[in-house]
Structures are given as structure tokens and as C-alpha cells.
Enzyme design. Structure first.
Site, PDB file in Angstrom:
ATOM      1  N   CYS A  97       1.009  -1.281  -0.064  1.00 35.96           N
ATOM      2  CA  CYS A  97       0.243  -0.113  -0.049  1.00 35.96           C
ATOM      3  C   CYS A  97       0.801   1.319  -0.002  1.00 35.96           C
ATOM      4  O   CYS A  97       2.248   1.317   0.147  1.00 35.96           O
ATOM      5  CB  CYS A  97      -0.782  -0.003   1.278  1.00 35.96           C
ATOM      6  SG  CYS A  97      -0.036   0.226   2.549  1.00 35.96           S
ATOM      7  N   ASP A 134       1.899   7.231  15.377  1.00 31.99           N
ATOM      8  CA  ASP A 134       1.223   5.959  15.031  1.00 31.99           C
ATOM      9  C   ASP A 134       1.104   4.854  16.208  1.00 31.99           C
ATOM     10  O   ASP A 134       0.018   4.414  16.666  1.00 31.99           O
ATOM     11  CB  ASP A 134       1.901   5.214  13.803  1.00 31.99           C
ATOM     12  CG  ASP A 134       1.145   4.166  13.344  1.00 31.99           C
ATOM     13  OD1 ASP A 134      -0.142   4.211  13.196  1.00 31.99           O
ATOM     14  OD2 ASP A 134       1.621   3.317  12.299  1.00 31.99           O
ATOM     15  N   SER A 152     -12.325  13.695  10.002  1.00 29.41           N
ATOM     16  CA  SER A 152     -12.460  12.095  10.058  1.00 29.41           C
ATOM     17  C   SER A 152     -13.434  11.852   9.121  1.00 29.41           C
ATOM     18  O   SER A 152     -14.616  12.019   9.285  1.00 29.41           O
ATOM     19  CB  SER A 152     -12.609  11.825  11.491  1.00 29.41           C
ATOM     20  OG  SER A 152     -12.317  10.193  11.486  1.00 29.41           O
ATOM     21  N   ILE A 158      -7.828  10.637   8.280  1.00 30.51           N
ATOM     22  CA  ILE A 158      -7.957  11.977   8.123  1.00 30.51           C
ATOM     23  C   ILE A 158      -7.947  12.357   6.834  1.00 30.51           C
ATOM     24  O   ILE A 158      -7.052  12.199   6.146  1.00 30.51           O
ATOM     25  CB  ILE A 158      -6.940  12.536   9.064  1.00 30.51           C
ATOM     26  CG1 ILE A 158      -7.282  12.439  10.527  1.00 30.51           C
ATOM     27  CG2 ILE A 158      -6.715  14.254   8.793  1.00 30.51           C
ATOM     28  CD1 ILE A 158      -8.336  13.422  10.971  1.00 30.51           C
ATOM     29  N   LEU A 169       0.676  10.994   9.779  1.00 25.43           N
ATOM     30  CA  LEU A 169       0.195  12.000  11.006  1.00 25.43           C
ATOM     31  C   LEU A 169       1.103  11.858  12.213  1.00 25.43           C
ATOM     32  O   LEU A 169       1.554  10.496  12.559  1.00 25.43           O
ATOM     33  CB  LEU A 169      -1.316  11.748  11.593  1.00 25.43           C
ATOM     34  CG  LEU A 169      -2.286  11.928  10.462  1.00 25.43           C
ATOM     35  CD1 LEU A 169      -3.520  11.479  11.122  1.00 25.43           C
ATOM     36  CD2 LEU A 169      -2.306  13.441  10.263  1.00 25.43           C
ATOM     37  N   CYS A 191     -21.806  11.207   0.505  1.00 28.22           N
ATOM     38  CA  CYS A 191     -20.960  10.132  -0.159  1.00 28.22           C
ATOM     39  C   CYS A 191     -20.839   8.806   0.782  1.00 28.22           C
ATOM     40  O   CYS A 191     -20.273   8.981   1.935  1.00 28.22           O
ATOM     41  CB  CYS A 191     -19.661  10.940  -0.618  1.00 28.22           C
ATOM     42  SG  CYS A 191     -18.584   9.637  -1.477  1.00 28.22           S
ATOM     43  N   GLN A 220      -1.480  -8.099   7.778  1.00 29.67           N
ATOM     44  CA  GLN A 220      -0.352  -8.091   8.648  1.00 29.67           C
ATOM     45  C   GLN A 220      -0.555  -9.446   9.625  1.00 29.67           C
ATOM     46  O   GLN A 220       0.354  -9.686  10.670  1.00 29.67           O
ATOM     47  CB  GLN A 220      -0.415  -6.869   9.583  1.00 29.67           C
ATOM     48  CG  GLN A 220      -0.323  -5.597   8.602  1.00 29.67           C
ATOM     49  CD  GLN A 220      -0.471  -4.224   9.255  1.00 29.67           C
ATOM     50  OE1 GLN A 220       0.348  -4.101  10.124  1.00 29.67           O
ATOM     51  NE2 GLN A 220      -1.430  -3.467   8.673  1.00 29.67           N
ATOM     52  N   ASP A 241      -5.509   0.001  -0.124  1.00 33.11           N
ATOM     53  CA  ASP A 241      -5.835   1.474  -0.282  1.00 33.11           C
ATOM     54  C   ASP A 241      -7.219   1.703  -0.870  1.00 33.11           C
ATOM     55  O   ASP A 241      -7.489   2.889  -1.255  1.00 33.11           O
ATOM     56  CB  ASP A 241      -4.633   1.872  -1.253  1.00 33.11           C
ATOM     57  CG  ASP A 241      -3.359   2.347  -0.789  1.00 33.11           C
ATOM     58  OD1 ASP A 241      -3.510   2.914   0.286  1.00 33.11           O
ATOM     59  OD2 ASP A 241      -2.212   1.887  -1.432  1.00 33.11           O
ATOM     60  N   ARG A 295       6.461  -6.767  10.373  1.00 33.14           N
ATOM     61  CA  ARG A 295       5.921  -7.973  10.802  1.00 33.14           C
ATOM     62  C   ARG A 295       6.914  -9.331  10.427  1.00 33.14           C
ATOM     63  O   ARG A 295       6.712 -10.288  10.477  1.00 33.14           O
ATOM     64  CB  ARG A 295       4.521  -8.107  10.349  1.00 33.14           C
ATOM     65  CG  ARG A 295       3.517  -7.416  11.031  1.00 33.14           C
ATOM     66  CD  ARG A 295       3.251  -7.610  12.437  1.00 33.14           C
ATOM     67  NE  ARG A 295       2.250  -8.795  12.530  1.00 33.14           N
ATOM     68  CZ  ARG A 295       2.033  -9.282  13.685  1.00 33.14           C
ATOM     69  NH1 ARG A 295       2.509  -8.920  14.822  1.00 33.14           N
ATOM     70  NH2 ARG A 295       0.987 -10.345  13.648  1.00 33.14           N
TER      71      ARG A 295
END
EC number: 1.17.99.6
Length: 381
Positions: A97, A134, A152, A158, A169, A191, A220, A241, A295
């Protein structure tokens, strides 16, 4: 200390060190978030990768004594790859991704936050700060929303007016009482494209995600993937994505502002078959710098097997047979057996039947049986 002037200086400085957007929020407890997190926990919707202590996730004062405000930062990442290699019938490829393109974003954001910390502490030596990215306790999105970075979205990302949702972020709790910024109005409206497009129905409703069904989470995990998700993975090796690419707010958004975020096409869109036999050392050398490697190689290899099954790539049969016979890991042997049932023909039946005689692990035996049943059904047709 003039906090209004200091805030202006921080904003100006942030532009010089590669921070694309910055916002300021109060360090008050996130009361509404606490209730949502409790509900998620009760419903079993959490991934298990989060900080388990809801109090720490919602009360900044537990993380930094005398916390007064939080600085939220955002860095825009690319949404399009230059010179992307094509996946062909002879050479099928997987995909990481976009959030795993380029150098691990955790490192990039920590470097930016450290520079910001140093700048602030040089101005206010007695201030206290605590930064996180994160994997920290605070919910990045809740902080960014309060700080006016973006709203959000229904896809649980975001969304910024400037960069869409293609942003990383990070945040810094501080004892300095900065005047807070104003949150941005939510522009999702009626939407529901992200909800409709989610391959597994993980978006229960706008803004609510069942992480246990989210492909980004599933890629993961290290165990066997539940049958219902195997065909949904497609060629994804890490992350998903879909809920971002269908979002109208992301249309035409593609920013190449940070060289270290540029993807190496051969790393983030790699050939699948070589992944099946990659050593730990080779894996670290090739993928170690990207966030999608955290991972280890087993989930990536399992997902590569599922991707080959998705493509029904018959050229992979010898590789899958080798894994079934020789790999020491039950998850890889079992997933290979299932994939052989999905891809193979009558010639594969004796291989699976022989493996059935030799196998000791119950989980692997179940996968071999699934593979055989697919081949027997195909023979009847």
C-alpha cells in the site's frame, strides 16, 4: 512568554523542515473518543495493534504531566508511482500500500518531530514535550481532527483539503498553553463510496471500522487467513488503499514533496515467485527500510501465495509444491496446499495426497483436504 508569537514562529519553522501541515489543539481529555473506543472494544472491532489502555489513548495528561496543548503534524505522501513495472502473465507482481512506499514513515516523522522539539525547547527551556507517531498511545486521527489538520472521513482516515487522506500523522504533547486551532468542517456529506467499495465490508458504517475484517489488518496477521478473505486479498502483500482511492476528495491528489517517500518500484511492486524463497537476510536487505516489513517475511510470503492463487498462475505450481514439501512453517505449507488446489489440475492430486500421508500438523491437513476437494470437484466437471 508570548505564546501567540511562539506559535507563529513554530509554524514558520515547520515549513523549513519539511512539515506540510501543522495544527494546535488543547490537551483536554478526548471524552467522545473514549466512549467510541469502549464500544469498539466491546464489539471486538479492534486490531490488537493499538495501545490497550483506553485511558492512556484519551487522556494526554497521563502521558505528560501538566499537558496543556498538542501539536499535530501532517506530511503528504505520493499516491502515484513513476515507472511502475507491469504485472504480466509470465511475471506476476504483488503490491504494498501507498503508506509503505519509501522509507518507513515512523522514522521520517520522528526526525521532523525531534527537530520541532529542539526548536521549541531552545525557545522555552523549561517546557516539557512528548512526541509520538502511530505506535504511540494517543489516537493520531483524533488529535489531527481537533487540531484542524483535516476531518475524520467515513473511511476512518483524516482527510485534508490540500492533500486528501494521503498524509502521515504525528503529534507532540507539550506543557505550553498554545491557542488552539479550529476543527475543519466534515465534507463527506452523503457520499458512501468508501463503504460500498470496501472489499470485505470492514467499514460497518461511516467512521466505524471492524479492524478484524479490514484487509490492511489481515495482511499483517501471521496465521492462516480465514477462507472468506482469501479471494478478497487479490495481489495485496501489505495494506489496502481501496477506501482511499475511491474517495472523491483524493481525486487528482498526488504529492512528491519528500524524496525519502518516493517508492522503489521493484520493492513496493515486487515479483511474487521470488518472494516464496527469499531468505531472512535477503528480505531485510530488500524490504527492511519500508514500514511494510515490520511483521517479518512470513505474512508477506503467505500473501504472495494467495496472490498467485488469485492470478491462477500455473507457472507457480513447482514453487508451491516445493513449499508444501520442504517449508518448516505450517502456515506456509498449508497455504501452499490450498493454493495448489485453486491453481492446479489432476497432476497435482498425487502431490497433495502424498503430502496428506506425510503431514503431522492438523491445520495443514485441513488445508490439504481443502485443496484436494477443489481438485476433485474440478475433475468431476
Amino acid at each position: 512568554m508570548d505564546v501567540i508569537e511562539l506559535k507563529k514562529e513554530i509554524i514558520e519553522y515547520s515549513k523549513t523542515i519539511g512539515i506540510d501541515k501543522i495544527g494546535f489543539a488543547s490537551a483536554d481529555p478526548f471524552v467522545e473518543l473514549k466512549e467510541r473506543l469502549r464500544q469498539q472494544q466491546q464489539l471486538g472491532y479492534q486490531s490488537g495493534f493499538e495501545e490497550p489502555d483506553i485511558e492512556k489513548r484519551t487522556n494526554p495528561s497521563l502521558l505528560l504531566c501538566e499537558a496543556k496543548s498538542i501539536i499535530s503534524i501532517a506530511l503528504a505522501y505520493p499516491s502515484k508511482m513513476k515507472n511502475a513495472p507491469r504485472s504480466t502473465k509470465e511475471a506476476r507482481r504483488g503490491i504494498f500500500c501507498r503508506a509503505s512506499w519509501g522509507r518507513d514513515y515512523h522514522d521520517i516523522l520522528r526526525e521532523r518531530l525531534k527537530k520541532l522539539e529542539d526548536f521549541i525547547l531552545a525557545k522555552v527551556p523549561n517546557a516539557k514535550v512528548k512526541s509520538m507517531v502511530d505506535t504511540g498511545e494517543l489516537a493520531d486521527r483524533a488529535v489531527a481532527e481537533r487540531a484542524g489538520i483535516g476531518w475524520s472521513g467515513k473511511n476512518c482516515s483524516i482527510i485534508t483539503p490540500e492533500f486528501g487522506s494521503y498524509v502521515y500523522l504525528g503529534e507532540m504533547i507539550t506543557t505550553i498553553p498554545f491557542p488552539p486551532d479550529v476543527p475543519i468542517e466534515n465534507r463527506c456529506g452523503t457520499c458512501t463510496r468508501c463503504i460500498e467499495a470496501c472489499p470485505t465490508g470492514a467499514l460497518v458504517q461511516g467512521g466505524q471500522l471492524n479492524s478484524q475484517r479490514c484487509i490492511a489488518f489481515l495482511t499483517q496477521t501471521k496465521g492462516f487467513l480465514a477462507d472468506e478473505f482469501r479471494d478478497k486479498i487479490g495481489n495485496r502483500l501489505y495494506g489496502c488503499d481501496t477506501c482511499q482511492t475511491v474517495c472523491p476528495e483524493n481525486k487528482g491528489k498526488d504529492f512528491h514533496l519528500h524524496p525519502e517517500m518516493e517508492p522503489d518500484p521493484e520493492v513496493v511492486k515486487p515479483l511474487l515467485k521470488p518472494l516464496l524463497h527469499i531468505t531472512n537476510r535477503e528480505f531485510k536487505e530488500k524490504f527492511g527500510l519500508i514500514s511494510g516489513s515490520w511483521r517479518g517475511k512470513k505474512p508477506i510470503q503467505r500473501n504472495a501465495i494467495l496472490a498467485l492463487a488469485h492470478y491462477k498462475d500455473k507457472t507457480a505450481i513447482p514453487d508451491l509444491v516445493q513449499l508444501l514439501k520442504e517449508d518448516s512453517r505450517p502456515v506456509i505449507r498449508g497455504t501452499a496446499a490450498w493454493a495448489l488446489g485453486k491453481i492446479g489440475d489432476d497432476s497435482v492430486i498425487p502431490v497433495l495426497e502424498q503430502a496428506q500421508q506425510n503431514e503431522k500438523e492438523e491445520e495443514v491437513l485441513r488445508e490439504i483436504e481443502k485443496g484436494l476437494q477443489m481438485l476433485y470437484a474440478q475433475r468431476k466437471k
